[in-house]
Design an enzyme around this catalytic site. Structure first.
Site, mmCIF file in Angstrom:
data_model
loop_
_atom_site.group_PDB
_atom_site.id
_atom_site.type_symbol
_atom_site.label_atom_id
_atom_site.label_comp_id
_atom_site.label_asym_id
_atom_site.label_seq_id
_atom_site.Cartn_x
_atom_site.Cartn_y
_atom_site.Cartn_z
ATOM 1 N N GLU A 128 -1.470 7.246 -7.391
ATOM 2 C CA GLU A 128 -2.135 6.055 -7.928
ATOM 3 C C GLU A 128 -2.968 6.388 -9.163
ATOM 4 O O GLU A 128 -3.028 5.603 -10.114
ATOM 5 C CB GLU A 128 -3.010 5.412 -6.845
ATOM 6 C CG GLU A 128 -2.246 4.937 -5.623
ATOM 7 C CD GLU A 128 -1.087 4.009 -5.959
ATOM 8 O OE1 GLU A 128 -1.147 3.328 -6.996
ATOM 9 O OE2 GLU A 128 -0.107 3.990 -5.193
ATOM 10 N N HIS A 139 -0.774 6.422 -12.109
ATOM 11 C CA HIS A 139 -0.571 5.071 -12.636
ATOM 12 C C HIS A 139 -1.717 4.686 -13.565
ATOM 13 O O HIS A 139 -1.509 4.086 -14.623
ATOM 14 C CB HIS A 139 -0.494 4.061 -11.487
ATOM 15 C CG HIS A 139 0.873 3.890 -10.902
ATOM 16 N ND1 HIS A 139 1.993 3.652 -11.681
ATOM 17 C CD2 HIS A 139 1.309 3.900 -9.610
ATOM 18 C CE1 HIS A 139 3.050 3.520 -10.893
ATOM 19 N NE2 HIS A 139 2.655 3.685 -9.640
#
Length: 306
Positions: A131, A134
């Site tokens: 994450e 990202h």
């Protein structure tokens, strides 16, 4: 290359929106569509994190309320050269995680309690690193904006069914393009962006964490459990499915209709990366992660001791 491709895809979505506006309202409709698209992009830019977190009823946690999870994210953010994001927890049995925010300085990462219950510490760290990748690649803003525009295209196409203009059969072809082709094309563009970005985040997350095999193990567990445990948020808002580390809806395969690459393909890519790096076990994380590896649920999903 991924950034350039994403800009092309976002431009294609905006062009579809304008083309649909032109089909339904001529040049004036195209201008209105452009203004609406710009307004949606601007609103989403400033409010992407709030939109997604509110959708999931996520609650922010800190070092006192969730020391283990917060400590892992802090260490990984340092490794990745990122500002410390806000950390959120979602009370849901569905095991998943996502990141949101308009840029690294205003980012947030979230995990469900279901995820913390089925993964061990290294696997949780690997998912959080995914994450953070990202965030580092600025995927979070792109995905939210894309979902917003794609949803608006479908809404405008449905609107055209009831308020179409034209004489007789003269506008029948344009109408079919408006209500069928445009939403379908918007869906394909949205899914293409998601699949492209997941491979990049897998690799970036593995680099931050230190061992691709930890993420591969986590993906295998999450994919199996997420396919069996319902996700009410994604069922109500299918566009949210593209945000998660594994699909938020029980759809398999690696076709153009999938929000994510097939899990087995992602695992194969991570295994190949591990072989290239010659890594078989992750380097120890600092602070709390120097302790022996245990399942988070052995203490508490948040790492709190009684």
């Amino acid at each position: 290359m991924n950034a350039f491709r994403t800009m092309l895809l976002l431009s294609a979505l905006t062009a579809l929106f304008m083309g649909l506006g032109y089909t339904l309202g001529g040049s004036g409709g195209a201008i209105i569509a452009l203004v609406v698209a710009a307004g949606m992009n601007l609103f989403t830019y400033w409010n992407a994190d709030k939109i997604v977190l509110r959708m999931h009823n996520a609650r922010e946690v800190d070092a006192a309320s969730a020391p283990l999870l917060h400590g892992l994210v802090r260490e990984l953010a340092m490794r990745g050269g990122l500002p410390m994001p806000r950390v959120y927890l979602i009370d849901s049995q569905h095991p998943n995680a996502f990141a949101t925010g308009r840029n690294p300085a205003n980012a947030a990462v979230a995990a469900t309690t279901g995820l913390l219950r089925i993964l061990d510490r290294d696997e949780v760290a690997a998912v959080m690193a995914h994450e953070l990748a990202h965030v580092k690649n600025r995927d979070t803003l792109v995905m939210t904006m894309t979902a917003t525009i794609a949803g608006a295209i479908s809404m405008l196409a449905n609107f055209g069914l009831f308020f179409r203009s034209g004489n007789g059969n003269q506008n029948i072809v344009a109408l079919l393009l408006a209500v069928i082709v445009a939403p379908f094309a918007a869906m394909l563009v949205q899914l293409a962006i998601s699949r492209t970005r997941e491979y990049g985040a897998d690799r970036g997350g593995a680099e931050i964490h230190g061992n691709p095999r930890a993420l591969a193990s986590a993906l295998a567990k999450l994919s199996d459990a997420a396919g069996r445990i319902p996700n009410p948020v994604a069922e109500r808002n299918p566009a949210a499915a593209a945000l998660y580390v594994v699909p938020g809806l029980s759809r398999r395969g690696d076709s153009m209709f999938s929000t994510h690459p097939a899990t087995e393909n992602r695992i194969a890519a991570l295994e190949a990366m591990a072989g290239e790096l010659g890594l078989h076990s992750p380097p120890p994380l600092a602070d709390e992660a120097r302790e022996r590896t245990v399942r988070l649920s052995a203490l508490d999903p948040l790492g709190r001791r009684d």
